[in-house]
Enzyme design. Structure first.
Site, PDB file in Angstrom:
ATOM      1  N   ASP A   1       0.779  -1.251   0.000  1.00 44.33           N
ATOM      2  CA  ASP A   1       0.000   0.000   0.000  1.00 44.33           C
ATOM      3  C   ASP A   1       0.812   1.303   0.000  1.00 44.33           C
ATOM      4  O   ASP A   1       0.549   2.205   0.791  1.00 44.33           O
ATOM      5  CB  ASP A   1      -0.958   0.013   1.202  1.00 44.33           C
ATOM      6  CG  ASP A   1      -1.830  -1.227   1.294  1.00 44.33           C
ATOM      7  OD1 ASP A   1      -1.878  -2.009   0.329  1.00 44.33           O
ATOM      8  OD2 ASP A   1      -2.467  -1.421   2.345  1.00 44.33           O
TER       9      ASP A   1
ATOM     10  N   CYS B   1      -1.997  -1.943   7.949  1.00 40.39           N
ATOM     11  CA  CYS B   1      -1.920  -2.983   6.921  1.00 40.39           C
ATOM     12  C   CYS B   1      -0.632  -3.794   6.984  1.00 40.39           C
ATOM     13  O   CYS B   1      -0.661  -5.020   6.831  1.00 40.39           O
ATOM     14  CB  CYS B   1      -2.104  -2.368   5.540  1.00 40.39           C
ATOM     15  SG  CYS B   1      -3.772  -1.658   5.304  1.00 40.39           S
TER      16      CYS B   1
ATOM     17  N   LYS C   1      -7.113  -4.787  -2.561  1.00 43.09           N
ATOM     18  CA  LYS C   1      -7.705  -5.382  -1.370  1.00 43.09           C
ATOM     19  C   LYS C   1      -8.540  -4.342  -0.631  1.00 43.09           C
ATOM     20  O   LYS C   1      -8.343  -3.140  -0.819  1.00 43.09           O
ATOM     21  CB  LYS C   1      -6.621  -5.951  -0.445  1.00 43.09           C
ATOM     22  CG  LYS C   1      -5.657  -4.909   0.097  1.00 43.09           C
ATOM     23  CD  LYS C   1      -4.557  -5.561   0.907  1.00 43.09           C
ATOM     24  CE  LYS C   1      -3.628  -4.554   1.528  1.00 43.09           C
ATOM     25  NZ  LYS C   1      -4.239  -3.682   2.532  1.00 43.09           N
TER      26      LYS C   1
END
Length: 181
Positions: free
Chosen positions: A14, A110, A77
């Site tokens: 990310d 994350c 995701k």
């Protein structure tokens, strides 16, 4: 355990356009991620990239995308931990490498949930401390502490590069060692 290029996969979590401006020391995260990606390409280490809700947070930043090896899977995701995404688990299983080297953002969300999930699955997880960050230094520090307590090995970019290379005096040594100069 010593990191081995032939046993590793690099996972970039990310590092996205709309998230990165809020990240503490984001320039360092992007620079170290780039070094890891270039070394992975030189040493044939597979790479996986994830993007958390890219419609909202944008794609992976261009500086990172530019260093991705051709054909690198980019997995979208909505779960915070990558292991909650079936496509990610399938990609990890497909590469069949026991050592997972993690970098990206945010360390306490994350990245940490991914590290903990991978540990639960039985993987050796190596968190690259200078290639991860959060919006605040306190969140970054707490995440590293929690991951270490859960059995994640904390490393630096240079540790990864030199362990992957294993020796000096090779053509790949010249390429990869130049990344740290």
């Amino acid at each position: 355990m010593i990191l081995r290029a032939q046993e590793s996969v690099l996972v970039v979590v990310d590092v996205q356009e709309r998230l990165l401006p809020a990240i503490h020391e984001s320039v360092s995260v992007v620079r170290h991620t780039g070094m890891l990606l270039k070394a992975a390409a030189a040493l044939s280490v597979p790479v996986l990239v994830t993007e958390q809700y890219p419609r909202g947070l944008g794609p992976t930043v261009e500086a990172v995308r530019a260093d991705l090896p051709p054909g690198t899977p980019v997995i979208e995701k909505i779960t915070f931990g990558c292991t909650g995404e079936p496509a990610f688990n399938a990609a990890i299983q497909e590469v069949q490498r026991p050592q997972i080297v993690l970098c990206g953002t945010e360390a306490h969300v994350c990245v940490m949930q991914t590290a903990l999930g991978l540990r639960q699955q039985g993987h050796e997880v190596y968190l690259v401390a200078d290639a991860v960050s959060s919006r605040t230094p306190a969140n970054h520090a707490a995440a590293l502490e929690r991951m270490r307590a859960a059995g994640v090995t904390i490393v630096t970019t240079e540790m990864v590069l030199f362990e992957w290379m294993e020796r000096a005096g090779t053509p790949v040594f010249k390429v990869v060692s130049a990344l740290v100069k």
